[in-house]
Design a protein around this motif. Structure first.
Motif, short mmCIF file in Angstrom:
data_model
loop_
_atom_site.label_atom_id
_atom_site.label_comp_id
_atom_site.label_asym_id
_atom_site.label_seq_id
_atom_site.Cartn_x
_atom_site.Cartn_y
_atom_site.Cartn_z
N ILE A 55 -0.45 1.66 2.83
CA ILE A 55 -1.38 1.26 1.76
C ILE A 55 -0.75 0.12 0.96
O ILE A 55 0.28 0.32 0.32
CB ILE A 55 -1.67 2.45 0.81
CG1 ILE A 55 -2.32 3.59 1.61
CG2 ILE A 55 -2.56 2.03 -0.33
CD1 ILE A 55 -2.58 4.83 0.78
N PRO A 56 -1.34 -1.07 1.00
CA PRO A 56 -0.76 -2.16 0.20
C PRO A 56 -1.29 -2.11 -1.24
O PRO A 56 -2.46 -1.85 -1.47
CB PRO A 56 -1.27 -3.41 0.92
CG PRO A 56 -2.55 -2.99 1.55
CD PRO A 56 -2.50 -1.51 1.78
N GLU A 86 -8.11 2.72 -1.02
CA GLU A 86 -7.56 3.74 -0.09
C GLU A 86 -6.69 4.72 -0.86
O GLU A 86 -6.71 5.92 -0.62
CB GLU A 86 -6.69 3.08 0.99
CG GLU A 86 -7.38 2.01 1.80
CD GLU A 86 -7.04 0.63 1.29
OE1 GLU A 86 -6.82 0.49 0.06
OE2 GLU A 86 -7.01 -0.32 2.08
N GLU A 87 -5.93 4.17 -1.78
CA GLU A 87 -5.02 5.01 -2.55
C GLU A 87 -5.81 6.03 -3.38
O GLU A 87 -5.43 7.18 -3.52
CB GLU A 87 -4.16 4.12 -3.45
CG GLU A 87 -3.04 4.84 -4.15
CD GLU A 87 -3.20 4.82 -5.64
OE1 GLU A 87 -4.05 4.07 -6.14
OE2 GLU A 87 -2.49 5.58 -6.30
N SER B 28 9.29 9.06 -5.24
CA SER B 28 8.22 8.15 -4.81
C SER B 28 6.96 8.95 -4.46
O SER B 28 7.04 10.15 -4.20
CB SER B 28 8.67 7.35 -3.60
OG SER B 28 8.89 8.23 -2.53
N PRO B 29 5.80 8.29 -4.44
CA PRO B 29 4.57 8.97 -4.06
C PRO B 29 4.69 9.55 -2.64
O PRO B 29 5.45 9.05 -1.81
CB PRO B 29 3.52 7.87 -4.09
CG PRO B 29 4.08 6.82 -4.97
CD PRO B 29 5.56 6.89 -4.83
N LEU B 30 3.93 10.61 -2.39
CA LEU B 30 4.01 11.28 -1.09
C LEU B 30 3.52 10.36 0.04
O LEU B 30 4.08 10.33 1.12
CB LEU B 30 3.16 12.55 -1.11
CG LEU B 30 3.60 13.63 -2.10
CD1 LEU B 30 2.63 14.78 -2.10
CD2 LEU B 30 5.00 14.12 -1.75
N MET B 31 2.49 9.61 -0.24
CA MET B 31 1.95 8.71 0.78
C MET B 31 2.72 7.39 0.76
O MET B 31 2.88 6.80 -0.31
CB MET B 31 0.47 8.45 0.48
CG MET B 31 -0.20 7.64 1.56
SD MET B 31 -1.98 7.79 1.43
CE MET B 31 -2.21 9.47 1.92
#
Lengths: 103, 323
Positions: A55-56, A86-87, B28-31
């Motif tokens: 995800i950018p 997307e996020e 950090s975020p999981l994704m």
């Protein structure tokens, strides 16, 4: 009008508006300090090509004048639904603030 | 507010602390997330390394940063786990209030995002707890702990806090001062004959507030003209005063609730009454809620409490008899 007053008269501290002001150097200096700080804290890895499915996100500089009068440029992510749809659909932002008692 | 009351009853002294760069110290975020490069970063990178980065490259994000949806959750989980490891346990329904035992003595902790208020008997305990929090949060490449001990607390979560030998006083003085300054009401006008505070609403006006015809409806040209004439927005000032009420000014509750009924179509009298309420707050900015200690805390300065009232017929509530 003095540079400080011109600055305070801005409705929005966007970078585009701040770059036109004589006080831009102060904002820019703070920007560099912020980047030095995030580097020291290991915020980012080395630059790479975007992997498949990654995800950018976009940088967002939040510019504010603090209560003590200092210019503050803070590095943030642009997490708006427009910039990162997307996020928004994939992440979990839920924090349980209430644990229901178990009976 | 109840937390301050509990500290007062247990005769605890409250010390302030701060977690620096809170979000950056969260995981950090999981994704997996990546940042696109902007010009500021590319120029900075060029200065640092002599390499001009391609705009198509991205940076893997290794820690949480403001703006991401998950950041608040990550910080919450991170700090709760940290405090848990130190020995604090949060209450079931107010997750930001913690209790713990240090050196065999009860300690209370309240957290507002990254600001801490710690109620304990000894200053050394507070320093030790904040030092532990800093040590637990420090990253491997950090020389200095990202936590700061700030001494005796004087403000927290919008409150002004005054700690004395006999009581803890919570007020909204700083907030009210800022509110008044923003509207140019911070200096008394020459017409104000007496410094004695008047009631939040004039008795003579109360009936008229309800009986007079409603003013022009919001967004109508007449409403805008009235607002320009009064030089302040009704809802705006009402909302600001409402916050002072919610903080620790129950004395204005009735006035705020009454004036809130006319928000959609205020007339000139409603504006006048609202401004009068702001002036009332100016006259007694330092009023607040007193939480009395069960025993005097001798390490704190003695500040005499002077009961104030705007109506001489009202009884003065004396301090607790044990003091």
């Amino acid at each position: 009008m003095s540079p400080r007053l011109t600055e305070r008269a801005l409705l929005c501290f966007s970078k585009r508006a701040l770059k036109c002001l004589p006080t831009w150097d102060l904002w820019h200096k703070n920007e560099l300090e912020q980047l030095d700080q995030v580097k020291a804290l290991g915020m980012f890895g080395l630059p790479i090509k975007l992997p498949n499915g990654g995800i950018p996100m976009h940088f967002h500089w939040q510019c504010r004048i603090k209560v003590n009068g200092k210019q503050r440029s803070r590095l943030c992510w642009d997490g708006s639904p427009r910039a990162a749809p997307e996020e928004h659909s994939a992440t979990n932002a839920h924090v349980s603030c209430l644990e229901h008692p178990m009976f | 507010m109840i937390w301050f009351g509990l500290c007062a009853v247990d005769n605890l002294t409250i010390y302030s602390g701060d977690a620096k760069d809170a979000f950056v110290h969260s995981p950090s975020p999981l994704m997996p997330t990546f940042m696109k490069l902007d010009d500021a970063f590319r120029n900075w990178y060029l200065e640092q390394t002599g390499v001009l980065l391609d705009k198509d490259l991205v940076l893997p994000v290794l820690r949480a940063l403001q703006g991401h949806r998950e950041t608040a959750r990550l910080w919450e989980e991170h700090i709760s786990a940290t405090l848990n490891d130190i020995g604090f346990k949060n209450t079931r329904h107010e997750k930001n209030i913690y209790t713990g035992q240090f050196c065999g003595k009860k300690v209370l902790l309240a957290r507002q995002l990254n600001d801490f208020a710690l109620g304990c008997h000894q200053e050394s305990t507070a320093k030790s707890v904040y030092s532990n929090i800093g040590a637990m949060r420090a990253l491997h490449n950090e020389a200095e702990a990202p936590s700061e001990y700030l001494g005796l607390i004087d403000s927290f979560d919008g409150y002004d806090v005054l700690q004395t030998r006999d009581y803890i006083k919570l007020s909204a003085e700083s907030y009210i001062r800022r509110l008044l300054k923003a509207h140019g009401w911070d200096n008394p006008s020459p017409q104000e004959s007496s410094n004695k505070p008047k009631p939040p609403l004039h008795k003579s006006d109360v009936a008229n507030l309800f009986n007079l015809a409603a003013g022009p409806v919001e967004n109508a040209p007449k409403h805008k003209a009235l607002e320009a004439e009064q030089s302040f927005g009704y809802r705006s000032v009402l909302g600001k005063i409402l916050f002072a009420y919610v903080l620790c000014r129950p004395d204005i509750g009735c006035a705020v609730m009454t004036l809130a009924k006319f928000s959609t179509a205020p007339n000139a009298l409603h504006y006048k009454s609202l401004k009068h309420l702001a002036i009332y707050l100016r006259q007694i900015q330092d009023w607040g809620i007193m939480c009395w200690h069960s025993e005097p805390v001798t390490s704190l300065p003695e500040v005499r409490c002077v009961p104030m009232k705007f109506d001489d017929s009202l009884p003065v509530i004396p301090p607790p008899s044990h003091l």
